[in-house]
Design a protein around this motif. Structure first.
Motif, PDB file in Angstrom:
ATOM      1  N   CYS B 119      -1.691  88.530 -66.482  1.00 52.79           N
ATOM      2  CA  CYS B 119      -1.214  89.676 -67.273  1.00 52.79           C
ATOM      3  C   CYS B 119       0.145  90.102 -66.720  1.00 52.79           C
ATOM      4  O   CYS B 119       0.284  90.371 -65.529  1.00 52.79           O
ATOM      5  CB  CYS B 119      -2.208  90.833 -67.178  1.00 52.79           C
ATOM      6  N   TYR B 121       1.858  92.757 -67.036  1.00 53.20           N
ATOM      7  CA  TYR B 121       1.965  94.139 -66.549  1.00 53.20           C
ATOM      8  C   TYR B 121       1.386  94.212 -65.133  1.00 53.20           C
ATOM      9  O   TYR B 121       1.854  94.988 -64.309  1.00 53.20           O
ATOM     10  CB  TYR B 121       1.231  95.107 -67.474  1.00 53.20           C
ATOM     11  N   PHE B 122       0.400  93.391 -64.867  1.00 57.51           N
ATOM     12  CA  PHE B 122      -0.167  93.304 -63.517  1.00 57.51           C
ATOM     13  C   PHE B 122       0.875  92.764 -62.538  1.00 57.51           C
ATOM     14  O   PHE B 122       0.985  93.245 -61.408  1.00 57.51           O
ATOM     15  CB  PHE B 122      -1.406  92.393 -63.546  1.00 57.51           C
ATOM     16  N   PRO B 128       2.585 100.397 -65.361  1.00 64.79           N
ATOM     17  CA  PRO B 128       1.240 100.867 -65.028  1.00 64.79           C
ATOM     18  C   PRO B 128       0.224  99.741 -65.173  1.00 64.79           C
ATOM     19  O   PRO B 128       0.371  98.888 -66.053  1.00 64.79           O
ATOM     20  CB  PRO B 128       0.989 101.967 -66.078  1.00 64.79           C
ATOM     21  N   CYS B 129      -0.759  99.740 -64.296  1.00 61.07           N
ATOM     22  CA  CYS B 129      -1.809  98.723 -64.371  1.00 61.07           C
ATOM     23  C   CYS B 129      -2.996  99.172 -63.532  1.00 61.07           C
ATOM     24  O   CYS B 129      -2.882  99.342 -62.325  1.00 61.07           O
ATOM     25  CB  CYS B 129      -1.287  97.377 -63.858  1.00 61.07           C
ATOM     26  N   ASN B 130      -4.132  99.357 -64.199  1.00 59.47           N
ATOM     27  CA  ASN B 130      -5.340  99.801 -63.500  1.00 59.47           C
ATOM     28  C   ASN B 130      -5.867  98.774 -62.518  1.00 59.47           C
ATOM     29  O   ASN B 130      -6.592  99.113 -61.584  1.00 59.47           O
ATOM     30  CB  ASN B 130      -6.451 100.117 -64.517  1.00 59.47           C
ATOM     31  N   LYS B 131      -5.536  97.530 -62.729  1.00 56.68           N
ATOM     32  CA  LYS B 131      -6.024  96.489 -61.817  1.00 56.68           C
ATOM     33  C   LYS B 131      -5.222  96.514 -60.519  1.00 56.68           C
ATOM     34  O   LYS B 131      -5.779  96.427 -59.433  1.00 56.68           O
ATOM     35  CB  LYS B 131      -5.924  95.103 -62.485  1.00 56.68           C
ATOM     36  N   CYS B 138      -3.127 101.306 -68.334  1.00 58.21           N
ATOM     37  CA  CYS B 138      -3.054  99.883 -68.683  1.00 58.21           C
ATOM     38  C   CYS B 138      -1.878  99.674 -69.631  1.00 58.21           C
ATOM     39  O   CYS B 138      -1.917 100.121 -70.772  1.00 58.21           O
ATOM     40  CB  CYS B 138      -4.350  99.423 -69.340  1.00 58.21           C
ATOM     41  N   GLY B 139      -0.829  99.028 -69.115  1.00 59.15           N
ATOM     42  CA  GLY B 139       0.366  98.814 -69.931  1.00 59.15           C
ATOM     43  C   GLY B 139       0.127  97.892 -71.105  1.00 59.15           C
ATOM     44  O   GLY B 139       0.816  97.981 -72.128  1.00 59.15           O
ATOM     45  N   HIS B 148      -4.177  88.527 -74.377  1.00 63.25           N
ATOM     46  CA  HIS B 148      -5.248  89.241 -73.683  1.00 63.25           C
ATOM     47  C   HIS B 148      -6.644  89.032 -74.283  1.00 63.25           C
ATOM     48  O   HIS B 148      -6.813  88.270 -75.217  1.00 63.25           O
ATOM     49  CB  HIS B 148      -4.863  90.713 -73.554  1.00 63.25           C
ATOM     50  N   ALA B 160      -9.808 101.049 -68.058  1.00 67.67           N
ATOM     51  CA  ALA B 160      -9.210 100.256 -69.132  1.00 67.67           C
ATOM     52  C   ALA B 160      -8.516  99.015 -68.589  1.00 67.67           C
ATOM     53  O   ALA B 160      -7.663  99.091 -67.706  1.00 67.67           O
ATOM     54  CB  ALA B 160      -8.218 101.104 -69.928  1.00 67.67           C
ATOM     55  N   CYS B 161      -8.904  97.867 -69.111  1.00 65.76           N
ATOM     56  CA  CYS B 161      -8.271  96.592 -68.736  1.00 65.76           C
ATOM     57  C   CYS B 161      -8.656  95.550 -69.761  1.00 65.76           C
ATOM     58  O   CYS B 161      -9.824  95.422 -70.124  1.00 65.76           O
ATOM     59  CB  CYS B 161      -8.699  96.145 -67.346  1.00 65.76           C
TER      60      CYS B 161
HETATM   61  S1  SF4 Z   1      -5.183  96.996 -66.436  1.00 61.04           S
HETATM   62 FE1  SF4 Z   1      -3.982  96.422 -68.253  1.00 61.04          FE
HETATM   63  S2  SF4 Z   1      -2.005  95.942 -67.357  1.00 61.04           S
HETATM   64 FE2  SF4 Z   1      -3.490  95.816 -65.653  1.00 61.04          FE
HETATM   65  S3  SF4 Z   1      -4.255  93.712 -65.576  1.00 61.04           S
HETATM   66 FE3  SF4 Z   1      -5.633  94.853 -66.896  1.00 61.04          FE
HETATM   67  S4  SF4 Z   1      -4.764  94.431 -68.918  1.00 61.04           S
HETATM   68 FE4  SF4 Z   1      -3.134  93.978 -67.513  1.00 61.04          FE
END
Ligand code: SF4
Ligand SMILES: Cc1cc2nc3c(=O)[nH]c(=O)nc-3n(C[C@H](O)[C@H](O)[C@H](O)COP(=O)(O)OP(=O)(O)OC[C@H]3O[C@@H](n4cnc5c(N)ncnc54)[C@H](O)[C@@H]3O)c2cc1C
Ligand code: FES
Ligand code: FES
Lengths: 173, 330
Positions: B119, B121-122, B128-131, B138-139, B148, B160-161
C-alpha cells in the motif's frame, strides 16, 4: 554504528570500516571506488546495481554490507579476465545492446546469472513444463528472466539477441 | 535510515533471546523488504538480528510424503526444487510469478511470509496510515485504492485498513495447508498458515499472530497427492515483475467428472491470503464443469465489498478462479 568488515570484490580482499547502514552498493561505489554497479532506484526495482554474490545475481542496493561476510562479490568489471572482456561484454557491443550504458553493468551481471540459472535447469514464470529436465533460453525466457533489469534508454530489443548469442555458444539455447 | 546495531547469534534460540530483549529490534532475512522499508523510514528498528544464515536453507523430505522447508531457503531455490515442481507445482509457480530473479536469489522463505503490504500510503511516511501509525487514519480509503482489498476489510474507525497482503508464495502455501514452525522465548509452536496472517480487525498494525521475538524456523507441507495437478495464476498490470491485482492458487481432485476435493486460495483481495472455503464447500461433490466453478466463485465473492476504484477485482477474481479450475480439472 561503525563495524569493520572485509569484502572480497572482483578477486581482491579489501578491509574497511562501515556504518551498519551502508549497503553493498554504497560500499562498492563510495568506499571501494568500484563504480561498475550503478545506483538507479535504490529500492530493488531497476536492477542497475546487480552484482554476483557467491555466483548468484542479487540487487546490491538491498544487501547490507555487514551481512556479506566472506562471500565472493563479482561486479561487471570483475567478469573481465586478464583484461579480456567477458563474452557477454563483447556480445552487448556487437549487438548494440546499450545506449547510454548506465544499466549495462547490471544487465551483464544479471545475464551471467541467467546463464548459470539456465545451466542449473531452473524454471521461470514462462516455462511451460515445470518437470522438464533442461532449460532452453528462448527469446520469451530471456525476456522474463531479465525483467528485473530496466533500461531507461529502452535498448531491450538488442539486449535479448546479445544474451541469446552467448546462450547459444553455451548450449542453453 | 535510522542508526541501528547489527547482531549475529550462534543458533536460533540465541537469536530469539537477543530479539526478545530488544523491544524495537527485528530479525533480518534477505533484507529485500526490511532494508527497503528502513530506507523509507517506515521501519525503524534499533537492532537487527541476522537470521539469514541461522535457520536451515534446506528442503527435506518428511516421512509422510510432505516437505520441510527451512526458513532460510532462498525463494529461487524453493521454486527450482524438483520435489516442489513435481508434487506442489502451485508453489513453484507462485514463487516464479513474484519479484525478479535477483530478488528471489536473496529473499528467504521466512522473510517472504512476513513481507509487508505494498500500500503506497503505508510506504509514504508523510501520509496517514493506521497500519504504520495506529490512529492516524487510512489514506487509501478516500484516496487511490485501485490495488486494494475487496474482502475482509475494516472500513471505518481506528481499525480502518483496506491493504492487501503482497506475498504470492503465501497464497500457494495457504491452499496447501502449510504449517509454520515457530521458535519463541517460550519454546516451539506450530501455527497452521491460515492462522498466521490476520484481517485488520481493530488493529491493522499487526499483520500476523506472531508475538515479538518469535522466529519462523521452517514451513512444513503436508502431503497432498492431488496437488501434483495444481496451478497458480496471477493477474497484474505488467506481464512480469509486478504485484498481483488478483491471484489464484488451485488444486482439484476430480473423479468421474465430479469434484472429490479442492483447494482454493486468492491473493491480492484481502489483508491476508484468502482461503476460499465457501467456494470449496460449494464445489465438493459437484460436477467439474464451468457452471459449478462459476457458481462457486460467485458464492465466495458474494461477501465482497468493492470500493470506488477496485470493483473490477470482483469479476477479475471470478474469471480467474473459473479459468484456473478449468485448467487443473482438465
Ligand atoms: S491503513 Fe490504509 S493507508 Fe495504511 S496500509 Fe491500510 S490501507 Fe494502506
Ligand atoms: C521490486 C520488488 C518487487 C517484488 N515483487 C514481489 C511479487 O511480485 N510478489 C511477492 O510475493 N513478493 C514480491 N516482492 C517481495 C519479496 O518477495 C520480499 O521482499 C521477500 O520475499 C522478503 O524476504 P526477505 O528474506 O528478503 O525478508 P526481509 O526483508 O529480511 O524480512 C521481511 C520481514 O520478515 C521478518 N523476518 C525475516 N525472516 C524471518 C524469520 N525467519 N522469522 C521471523 N521473522 C522474519 C523481518 O523481520 C521483516 O519484518 C518484491 C520485492 C521488491 C523489492
Ligand atoms: S539500484 Fe538496486 S535495483 Fe535499482
Ligand atoms: S542503456 Fe541507457 S539505461 Fe540502459
Amino acid at each position: 554504528m561503525d563495524t569493520e568488515i572485509t569484502l572480497r570484490v572482483d578477486g581482491a580482499a579489501r578491509s574497511l570500516t562501515v556504518d551498519t547502514r551502508t549497503t553493498l552498493l554504497d560500499a562498492l561505489r563510495e568506499r571501494l571506488r568500484n563504480t561498475s554497479p550503478k545506483k538507479g532506484c535504490d529500492h530493488g526495482q531497476c536492477g542497475a546495481c546487480t552484482v554476483l554474490l557467491d555466483g548468484r545475481r542479487v540487487n546490491s542496493c538491498l544487501v547490507l554490507a555487514v551481512t556479506v561476510g566472506d562471500a565472493e562479490v563479482i561486479t561487471s568489471d570483475g567478469l573481465a579476465t586478464d583484461d579480456r572482456p567477458h563474452p557477454l561484454h563483447d556480445s552487448f557491443v556487437e549487438h548494440d545492446g546499450f545506449q547510454c550504458g548506465y544499466c549495462t553493468p547490471g544487465q551483464v551481471c544479471s545475464a551471467a546469472g541467467v546463464l548459470a540459472e539456465a545451466r542449473a535447469g531452473w524454471p521461470s514464470h514462462v516455462t511451460e513444463d515445470l518437470t522438464a529436465e533442461g532449460v532452453t533460453l528462448t527469446d520469451a525466457e530471456i525476456r522474463e528472466r531479465m525483467s528485473g533489469n530496466l533500461c531507461r534508454c529502452a535498448a531491450y530489443a538488442n539486449i535479448v539477441p546479445a544474451v541469446a548469442a552467448v546462450a547459444e555458444k553455451e548450449g542453453v539455447r | 535510515m535510522r542508526e541501528f546495531r547489527y547482531e549475529r547469534a550462534d543458533d536460533p534460540a540465541a537469536a530469539v533471546a537477543l530479539l526478545a530483549a530488544e523491544p524495537s529490534g527485528a530479525f533480518l532475512g534477505g533484507g529485500t523488504n526490511l532494508v527497503d522499508l528502513m530506507k523509507l523510514g517506515v521501519a525503524t528498528p534499533d537492532v537487527l538480528v541476522d537470521v539469514r544464515t541461522l535457520t536451515s536453507a534446506e528442503v527435506t523430505d518428511l516421512p509422510d510424503g510432505g516437505l520441510r522447508i527451512g526458513a532460510a531457503v532462498p525463494n529461487a531455490d524453493l521454486a527450482a526444487d524438483r520435489r516442489v515442481r513435481e508434487r506442489f507445482p502451485v508453489l513453484a509457480q507462485a514463487l516464479l510469478a513474484g519479484a525478479s530473479g535477483q530478488l528471489r536469489n536473496r529473499a528467504t522463505t521466512g522473510g517472504n511470509l512476513l513481507q509487508r503490504t505494498r500500500c503506497t500510503y503505508f510506504t509514504d511516511v508523510t501520509r496517514p496510515c493506521n497500519k504504520r501509525e495506529p490512529g492516524s487514519g487510512c489514506g487509501a480509503l478516500e484516496g487511490v485504492h485501485r490495488n486494494h482489498a475487496i474482502l475482509g476489510q475494516t472500513l471505518d474507525g481506528p481499525g480502518a485498513c483496506i491493504a492487501t497482503h503482497p506475498s504470492d508464495m503465501a497464497v500457494a502455501l495457504v491452499a496447501l495447508d502449510a504449517v509454520v514452525q515457530v521458535l519463541g522465548p517460550e519454546g516451539e509452536r506450530a501455527v497452521p498458515i491460515a492462522e498466521l496472517h490476520r484481517l485488520p480487525g481493530d488493529d491493522p498494525s499487526r499483520d500476523t499472530t506472531l508475538r515479538h521475538g518469535e522466529l519462523i524456523s521452517a514451513i512444513e507441507l503436508p502431503p497432498l497427492p492431488f496437488a501434483a495437478r495444481s496451478r497458480y495464476r496471477k493477474a497484474r498490470d505488467r506481464a512480469s515483475f509486478a504485484f498481483a491485482l488478483v491471484s489464484v492458487a488451485a488444486a482439484v481432485d476430480v473423479a468421474d467428472g465430479v469434484v472429490r476435493d479442492v483447494r482454493l486460495a486468492l491473493g491480492g483481495v484481502a489483508h491476508r491470503p484468502w482461503r476460499a472455503t465457501t467456494a470449496e464447500e460449494a464445489l465438493r461433490g459437484r460436477p467439474a464443469t464451468e457452471e459449478s466453478f462459476a457458481a462457486a466463485a460467485d458464492a465466495e465473492l458474494a461477501a465482497a465489498t468493492p470500493l470506488r476504484d477496485n470493483g473490477f477485482k470482483v469479476p477479475l477474481a471470478r474469471n480467474l478462479v473459473v479459468r484456473t479450475l478449468l485448467e487443473v480439472a482438465r
